[in-house]
Enzyme design. Structure first.
Site, PDB file in Angstrom:
ATOM      1  N   PRO A 176       0.815  -1.330   0.096  1.00  0.00           N
ATOM      2  CA  PRO A 176      -0.219  -0.135   0.010  1.00  0.00           C
ATOM      3  C   PRO A 176       0.890   0.992  -0.099  1.00  0.00           C
ATOM      4  CG  PRO A 176      -0.291  -1.484   2.087  1.00  0.00           C
ATOM      5  CD  PRO A 176       0.601  -1.987   1.221  1.00  0.00           C
ATOM      6  N   GLU A 205       2.679  -7.038   8.021  1.00  0.00           N
ATOM      7  CA  GLU A 205       3.080  -5.278   7.829  1.00  0.00           C
ATOM      8  C   GLU A 205       4.060  -5.259   6.775  1.00  0.00           C
ATOM      9  OE1 GLU A 205       1.208  -2.908   9.769  1.00  0.00           O
ATOM     10  OE2 GLU A 205       0.316  -4.766  10.323  1.00  0.00           O
ATOM     11  N   ARG A 216      -3.968  -8.890 -20.364  1.00  0.00           N
ATOM     12  CA  ARG A 216      -4.778  -8.518 -21.632  1.00  0.00           C
ATOM     13  C   ARG A 216      -4.106  -7.446 -22.626  1.00  0.00           C
ATOM     14  NH1 ARG A 216      -7.053  -3.592 -21.284  1.00  0.00           N
ATOM     15  NH2 ARG A 216      -9.046  -4.155 -22.137  1.00  0.00           N
ATOM     16  N   ASP A 269      -9.701   1.988 -24.550  1.00  0.00           N
ATOM     17  CA  ASP A 269      -9.926   1.775 -23.136  1.00  0.00           C
ATOM     18  C   ASP A 269      -9.940   3.182 -22.085  1.00  0.00           C
ATOM     19  OD1 ASP A 269      -9.729  -1.006 -23.121  1.00  0.00           O
ATOM     20  OD2 ASP A 269      -7.552  -1.128 -22.519  1.00  0.00           O
TER      21      ASP A 269
END
Ligand code: 6GU
Length: 270
Positions: free
Chosen positions: A91, A118, A160, A175
């Protein structure tokens, strides 16, 4: 492209056998190898975590299993693949964007290290950072319990883009977030048969066969949707990429150009 994933939950990566990524694997476009980090532990409990130095909540992933696992994966490389790019989901990483997906889709070999707890002892990232291109990447501004779901997200976005994976090569050129084409606008609504469903019809223009008007309508819809959901994309778009019709569409939606830098803006609260 070769992909290696090292995880304490290899079964979490089962979706890589399904759908688009699964098909790319069975067609030989993708060579995916999932490894269990606990295979590189040597104690009875297969310990992969320990308490953080300096105190604090949670646990930290020990460096030794990661070191042995990554050495094993690196040693298994064929000379043709060269060195992999190491993708570390966290994150606290840089945002994963379509631009990064395109860049990574051009690499012959990616190694992903999804962590739990963590995160991984920092020395592992330092150690491999001396030998490999390491990308610490986040998939968004929220906190997940581990990096496995982000790996599924990133691998799908990358796979993709590989030649021969999507049926139609044109299908990712417009897209949302693809560079160029509908440059940084969200895609508008789509429709298919039947022509009437529960009393609801299809916008007339889509039945007109008039390709120019259809393209214009789609772009207007894209501006409306982007205004509602992602006004930040309009604020940071390059005004020189917009034509006369685009400018009229934005003005209709309450946008005007900043006198100083020419960027589009809207009065707050609109
Ligand atoms: Cl890559 N990992 C975790 N644990 N949480 C996240 C993330 C990654 N990206 C957004 N949230």
């Amino acid at each position: 492209m070769r992909l290696d994933v090292v995880s304490i939950f290899p079964e979490y990566l089962e979706p890589l056998n399904v759908s688009l990524v699964g098909k790319a694997r069975s067609r030989g476009v993708l060579d995916v190898r999932v490894h269990d980090l606990r295979d590189w532990t040597h104690d009875r409990h297969h310990t992969v975590d320990d308490t953080p130095y300096g105190g604090g909540p949670g646990m930290v992933m020990k460096p030794e299993p990661w070191g042995e696992a990554l050495d094993h994966v690196l040693a298994s490389g064929e000379p043709a693949h060269g060195r992999p790019v190491l993708v570390v989901p966290t994150p606290s990483g840089r945002p994963f964007t379509q631009e990064l997906a395109v860049e990574l889709s051009g690499e012959p070999w990616l190694v992903f290290t999804p962590a739990r707890y963590e995160g991984i002892d920092r020395r592992v990232i330092e150690e491999y950072g001396e030998r490999l291109d390491v990308r610490e990447v986040s998939i968004g501004d929220y906190v997940l319990a581990g990096g496995e779901a982000p790996v599924l997200v990133m691998v799908e976005a990358i796979a993709r883009l590989l030649p021969g994976v999507l049926g139609n090569a044109a299908s990712h050129q417009d897209d949302s977030f693809a560079p160029g084409a509908m440059a940084d606008l969200l895609e508008g609504p789509v429709y298919t048969k039947p022509p009437e469903w529960r009393g609801r019809g299809i916008p007339e223009v889509l039945l007109s066969g008039h390709h120019g008007r259809i393209a214009r309508w789609r772009r207007d819809q894209a501006f409306a949707r982007t205004t509602d959901h992602r006004p930040d994309l309009i604020e940071r778009c390059d005004p020189d990429t917009l034509d006369k019709h685009d400018r009229a569409a934005l003005e209709e939606l309450g946008w005007h150009r900043d006198a100083e830098d020419g960027h589009w803006q809207r009065p707050a609260g609109e």
